[in-house]
Design an enzyme around this catalytic site. Sequence first.
Site, PDB file in Angstrom:
ATOM      1  N   HIS A  35       1.830   0.074  -2.312  1.00  0.00           N
ATOM      2  CA  HIS A  35       2.981  -1.241  -1.834  1.00  0.00           C
ATOM      3  C   HIS A  35       3.416  -1.392  -2.938  1.00  0.00           C
ATOM      4  O   HIS A  35       2.792  -2.380  -4.086  1.00  0.00           O
ATOM      5  CB  HIS A  35       2.591  -1.670  -0.687  1.00  0.00           C
ATOM      6  CG  HIS A  35       3.179  -2.733   0.362  1.00  0.00           C
ATOM      7  ND1 HIS A  35       3.662  -3.476  -0.658  1.00  0.00           N
ATOM      8  CD2 HIS A  35       4.016  -2.194   1.413  1.00  0.00           C
ATOM      9  CE1 HIS A  35       4.475  -4.346   0.679  1.00  0.00           C
ATOM     10  NE2 HIS A  35       4.680  -3.151   1.371  1.00  0.00           N
ATOM     11  N   CYS A  73      -7.074   0.156  -0.642  1.00  0.00           N
ATOM     12  CA  CYS A  73      -5.940  -0.282  -1.487  1.00  0.00           C
ATOM     13  C   CYS A  73      -5.965  -2.047  -2.045  1.00  0.00           C
ATOM     14  O   CYS A  73      -4.692  -2.253  -2.412  1.00  0.00           O
ATOM     15  CB  CYS A  73      -5.471  -0.881   0.211  1.00  0.00           C
ATOM     16  SG  CYS A  73      -5.164   1.478   1.092  1.00  0.00           S
ATOM     17  N   VAL A 113       3.162  -5.146  -3.150  1.00  0.00           N
ATOM     18  CA  VAL A 113       2.492  -6.363  -3.597  1.00  0.00           C
ATOM     19  C   VAL A 113       1.255  -5.729  -4.062  1.00  0.00           C
ATOM     20  O   VAL A 113       0.028  -6.393  -4.286  1.00  0.00           O
ATOM     21  CB  VAL A 113       2.027  -6.832  -2.120  1.00  0.00           C
ATOM     22  CG1 VAL A 113       3.508  -7.788  -1.507  1.00  0.00           C
ATOM     23  CG2 VAL A 113       1.558  -6.065  -1.075  1.00  0.00           C
ATOM     24  N   LYS A 114       1.040  -4.290  -4.135  1.00  0.00           N
ATOM     25  CA  LYS A 114      -0.546  -4.212  -5.086  1.00  0.00           C
ATOM     26  C   LYS A 114      -0.194  -3.643  -6.750  1.00  0.00           C
ATOM     27  O   LYS A 114       1.240  -4.041  -6.850  1.00  0.00           O
ATOM     28  CB  LYS A 114      -0.741  -2.814  -4.529  1.00  0.00           C
ATOM     29  CG  LYS A 114      -1.017  -2.917  -3.017  1.00  0.00           C
ATOM     30  CD  LYS A 114      -1.661  -2.955  -1.936  1.00  0.00           C
ATOM     31  CE  LYS A 114      -2.108  -3.094  -1.432  1.00  0.00           C
ATOM     32  NZ  LYS A 114      -1.595  -3.413   0.482  1.00  0.00           N
ATOM     33  N   HIS A 115      -1.886  -3.361  -7.324  1.00  0.00           N
ATOM     34  CA  HIS A 115      -1.189  -3.864  -9.220  1.00  0.00           C
ATOM     35  C   HIS A 115      -0.479  -2.561  -9.545  1.00  0.00           C
ATOM     36  O   HIS A 115       0.383  -3.319 -10.348  1.00  0.00           O
ATOM     37  CB  HIS A 115      -2.379  -2.917  -8.604  1.00  0.00           C
ATOM     38  CG  HIS A 115      -3.551  -4.632  -8.543  1.00  0.00           C
ATOM     39  ND1 HIS A 115      -3.955  -3.838  -7.355  1.00  0.00           N
ATOM     40  CD2 HIS A 115      -4.181  -5.720  -8.858  1.00  0.00           C
ATOM     41  CE1 HIS A 115      -5.130  -5.002  -6.927  1.00  0.00           C
ATOM     42  NE2 HIS A 115      -4.934  -5.558  -8.149  1.00  0.00           N
TER      43      HIS A 115
END
Length: 398
Positions: free
Chosen positions: A195, A171, A197-199
């Site tokens: 999500h 993740c 805040v992810k890449h």
Amino acid sequence: MGDADKLAIDGGQPVRDSMLPYGRQAISDDDIDAVTAVLRSPWLTTGPKVSEFERAFAAQTGARHATAVSSGTAGLHAAMFAIEVTEGDEVIVPAMTFAATANAVVFEGGTPVFADVEPDTLLLDVDSVSARITPHTRAVIAVDYAGQPCDYDRLRILANRHGIALVADACHSLGAVYHGRPVGSLTDLSIFSLHPVKHVTSGEGGVVTTDDPLMVRRLEMFRNHGMSADHAARDRADSWYYEIRELGYNYRLSDFQCALAMSQLSRLDGQLSRREEIARAYDRAFAGLDGIRHLATRPDCRHAYHLYVVRLDLDRFRDGRRRVFQALRAEGIGVNVHYIPVHLHPLYRSRFGTGPGLCPVAETAYEEIITLPMFPAMTDRDVQDVIDAVVKVHKAYK
């Protein structure tokens, strides 16, 4: 808290007037256009964009198959179902991770067994894993903490020796590379988060990659209530009939979410490069600060830098990590801590009898770590603000 900390540092103004978060999404006009096109189409969910995104994601990660689900947590849960974790099974997980990694094991009736982490990287310690394998061990979940791949060669040898599944909680690590191979193609199952805040984001969402077509069938059934045939299969057969043979969940991802994620996926390489630039700037700036050090990086790997984590030498900070944390936030830097070791949470202590001393490396690290802002939309000024605030607080509280 803000005013007190500002005065404690220099009696003047904070570095920033507004809070810079530790992570944040970036939405482009192309992203908006992609979502709008789906909203104008006949399909909002379980339509063609889902499979289109799955094919693109599989290609990106080097896996044969990708299955989209409603969150990274749903992906972890689906993976435990796919490998048939059940009551009496043990699954080894690192102590230093978000609780979802262990929660997914509990969802399927298994027992999470906590292994310690390496002191320099905070990645899963293979020797600690080896010491915790028993006849009841069903799988190991390796967590690519902060975006750096675990030691998958050694983990694969260990898993094969004991006949257990190897699962990657990836993740944090979309786009990372381990010895020339992309994360997502290294284990029996790999789970990714979408999500904000992810890449890559779909708002909320997740993906599970695998090379095993049997795993794909189980994943697809699980995300759709356990139904033996989805609507597309029933349409092709001119039939309404399906069976529910095992318990599943509604873990589907919608078409417009997949459209957003696929648009974002097209920019992944640039996003990774920007994260690397920010990490290098931090590395250079903090190299001369006594008592602050970044985590070690492995050779022959590409780090995805979901997080940038530093460790504080608490013998050199007279007021401890809490004061440094509060002071940085008072300067407008939205620092965070990743993570409270899972085995220290009350749920796990009461239900599984875990507690302090079980994973001493992770427990010590938890007392020392702070996560600094890291996301591609940060400007050079944002990056410099973080550096200036860390230098300012370091000078004040050493």
